[in-house]
Design a protein around this motif. Structure first.
Motif, short mmCIF file in Angstrom:
data_model
loop_
_atom_site.label_atom_id
_atom_site.label_comp_id
_atom_site.label_asym_id
_atom_site.label_seq_id
_atom_site.Cartn_x
_atom_site.Cartn_y
_atom_site.Cartn_z
N MET A 255 0.83 -1.21 0.00
CA MET A 255 0.00 0.00 0.00
C MET A 255 0.87 1.26 0.00
O MET A 255 0.54 2.25 -0.66
N ASN A 256 1.98 1.20 0.73
CA ASN A 256 2.90 2.33 0.76
C ASN A 256 3.50 2.55 -0.64
O ASN A 256 3.63 3.68 -1.10
N ALA A 257 3.86 1.45 -1.31
CA ALA A 257 4.43 1.53 -2.66
C ALA A 257 3.39 2.09 -3.65
O ALA A 257 3.73 2.85 -4.56
N ARG A 258 2.15 1.74 -3.44
CA ARG A 258 1.09 2.26 -4.32
C ARG A 258 0.98 3.77 -4.24
O ARG A 258 0.80 4.47 -5.24
N GLU A 259 1.14 4.29 -3.00
CA GLU A 259 1.06 5.74 -2.81
C GLU A 259 2.14 6.46 -3.61
O GLU A 259 1.94 7.57 -4.10
N PHE A 260 3.33 5.82 -3.71
CA PHE A 260 4.45 6.45 -4.42
C PHE A 260 4.61 5.91 -5.85
O PHE A 260 5.65 6.08 -6.47
N MET A 261 3.57 5.22 -6.35
CA MET A 261 3.55 4.70 -7.72
C MET A 261 4.72 3.74 -8.00
O MET A 261 5.25 3.71 -9.10
N GLN A 262 5.13 2.97 -6.98
CA GLN A 262 6.23 2.01 -7.17
C GLN A 262 5.61 0.65 -7.52
O GLN A 262 5.48 -0.23 -6.67
N LEU A 263 5.30 0.50 -8.79
CA LEU A 263 4.60 -0.70 -9.23
C LEU A 263 5.45 -1.97 -9.04
O LEU A 263 4.93 -3.05 -8.76
N ASP A 264 6.77 -1.82 -9.18
CA ASP A 264 7.65 -2.98 -9.00
C ASP A 264 7.56 -3.53 -7.56
O ASP A 264 7.54 -4.74 -7.35
N VAL A 265 7.44 -2.62 -6.58
CA VAL A 265 7.33 -3.07 -5.17
C VAL A 265 5.95 -3.69 -4.91
O VAL A 265 5.83 -4.66 -4.16
N VAL A 266 4.93 -3.15 -5.57
CA VAL A 266 3.58 -3.72 -5.42
C VAL A 266 3.57 -5.17 -5.94
O VAL A 266 3.07 -6.08 -5.26
N ILE A 267 4.15 -5.37 -7.13
CA ILE A 267 4.21 -6.73 -7.70
C ILE A 267 5.07 -7.63 -6.82
O ILE A 267 4.73 -8.80 -6.58
N LEU A 268 6.16 -7.06 -6.30
CA LEU A 268 7.04 -7.85 -5.40
C LEU A 268 6.24 -8.32 -4.18
O LEU A 268 6.37 -9.49 -3.76
N SER A 269 5.41 -7.45 -3.62
CA SER A 269 4.60 -7.82 -2.44
C SER A 269 3.65 -8.97 -2.77
O SER A 269 3.51 -9.91 -1.97
N ILE A 270 3.03 -8.90 -3.95
CA ILE A 270 2.10 -9.97 -4.35
C ILE A 270 2.86 -11.29 -4.50
O ILE A 270 2.41 -12.36 -4.05
N LEU A 271 4.05 -11.20 -5.11
CA LEU A 271 4.86 -12.43 -5.29
C LEU A 271 5.32 -13.00 -3.95
O LEU A 271 5.42 -14.22 -3.78
N LEU A 272 5.58 -12.09 -2.99
CA LEU A 272 6.00 -12.56 -1.66
C LEU A 272 4.89 -13.38 -0.99
O LEU A 272 5.15 -14.42 -0.38
N TYR A 273 3.65 -12.89 -1.12
CA TYR A 273 2.52 -13.65 -0.55
C TYR A 273 2.44 -15.03 -1.21
O TYR A 273 2.22 -16.04 -0.54
N ALA A 274 2.62 -15.05 -2.54
CA ALA A 274 2.55 -16.33 -3.27
C ALA A 274 3.66 -17.28 -2.81
O ALA A 274 3.42 -18.47 -2.58
N LEU A 275 4.88 -16.73 -2.64
CA LEU A 275 6.01 -17.58 -2.22
C LEU A 275 5.82 -18.10 -0.80
O LEU A 275 6.10 -19.26 -0.51
N LEU A 276 5.34 -17.22 0.09
CA LEU A 276 5.13 -17.66 1.48
C LEU A 276 4.01 -18.69 1.57
O LEU A 276 4.09 -19.64 2.35
N GLY A 277 2.97 -18.50 0.73
CA GLY A 277 1.89 -19.49 0.69
C GLY A 277 2.41 -20.84 0.20
O GLY A 277 2.06 -21.89 0.75
N LYS A 278 3.27 -20.80 -0.82
CA LYS A 278 3.83 -22.04 -1.36
C LYS A 278 4.75 -22.72 -0.33
O LYS A 278 4.71 -23.94 -0.16
N LEU A 279 5.53 -21.88 0.38
CA LEU A 279 6.42 -22.43 1.42
C LEU A 279 5.62 -23.10 2.53
O LEU A 279 5.98 -24.19 3.01
N SER A 280 4.50 -22.48 2.91
CA SER A 280 3.63 -23.08 3.94
C SER A 280 3.10 -24.43 3.47
O SER A 280 3.04 -25.39 4.24
#
Length: 252
Positions: free
Chosen positions: A207-232
């Motif tokens: 959400m912080n990255a969205r405020e500053f238009m940092q789309l790469d960090v937004v996508i990184l956050s989504i990928l992190l959720y996916a990786l942590l879900g896969k690790l679980s």
């Protein structure tokens, strides 16, 4: 054996290469979807600053604590209702009625009850993980083959011995399916909880990255959720393999 291990990774790797190539030759604009190299660079920068580790750790803690609370209560109630007819008559109908309410639909009222602090996030995660574990524990206990119990009586197993040596092992495959399902719901719930009200964690990072238009960090956050879900899920499968060594379906 090596082919079997590599096979699941073929499609993700092909997609990653296609994504990078499409971005490099201009088919996919970086304003729409940043390429994997830019996302990797953003991850390295956040890693150097220490923010990435801090936010991943915060989200992992929330997921773990919420899972323990919701899963623990779900397991205990599933166990009690599976064993006791009186308890089932008393509690199961109410639990099934509550189960039909989407837990994320409770978000406005949860914020009113708990504010935007940790309690609200933990409550939502706990609620999301409660039902899969409850249902699978209850179903596992109720599905134990009656002939196994009769055989246990022949060997004079009663009370706790009967439960520990016969009922619980027979119900364990179903319980572990519930654990895997609940782990997936844990991360889905946390994504929503953290993006709406958080001052730390992966959702806050997005959400912080969205405020500053940092789309790469937004996508990184989504990928992190996916990786942590896969690790679980991988950890749950390892636990399944360990606890069900005796089961014919889980033997090599």
């Amino acid at each position: 054996m090596k082919t079997k291990k590599i096979l699941p990774w073929i499609i993700p790797i092909v997609l990653l290469i296609t994504w990078q190539v499409s971005s490099s030759i201009g088919i996919l604009s970086n304003r729409v979807l940043p390429n994997p190299i830019d996302i990797f660079t953003a991850a390295v920068d956040l890693l150097k600053s220490g923010q990435l580790v801090s936010d991943v750790w915060t989200s992992t803690k929330r997921a773990f604590v919420g899972f323990l609370i919701g899963g623990g209560i779900g397991f205990a109630l599933g166990l009690v209702n599976g064993i006791s007819k009186i308890s089932e008559s008393l509690l199961d109908s109410s639990i099934q009625m509550i189960r039909n309410i989407p837990h994320l639909a409770l978000l406005p009222i949860v914020i009113l009850w708990f504010g935007i602090g940790e309690e609200a996030k933990l409550f939502l995660v706990a609620l999301g993980t409660f039902f899969p574990i409850y249902l699978n524990t209850y179903h596992g206990i109720r599905s134990v083959d009656p002939s196994l119990i009769e055989m246990a009586y022949v060997y004079e197993l009663k009370g706790f011995s009967l439960f520990w040596h016969v009922i619980f092992p027979a119900a364990l495959p179903s319980i572990l399916v519930g654990v895997r399902f609940a782990l997936g719901i844990t991360w889905v719930t946390l994504i929503v909880a953290e993006t709406i009200a958080a001052d730390s964690g992966i959702g806050y990072l997005a959400m912080n990255a969205r405020e500053f238009m940092q789309l790469d960090v937004v996508i990184l956050s989504i990928l992190l959720y996916a990786l942590l879900g896969k690790l679980s899920d991988v950890m749950a499968k390892l636990a399944e393999k360990q606890f069900l060594k005796w089961h014919p379906s889980h033997q090599k």
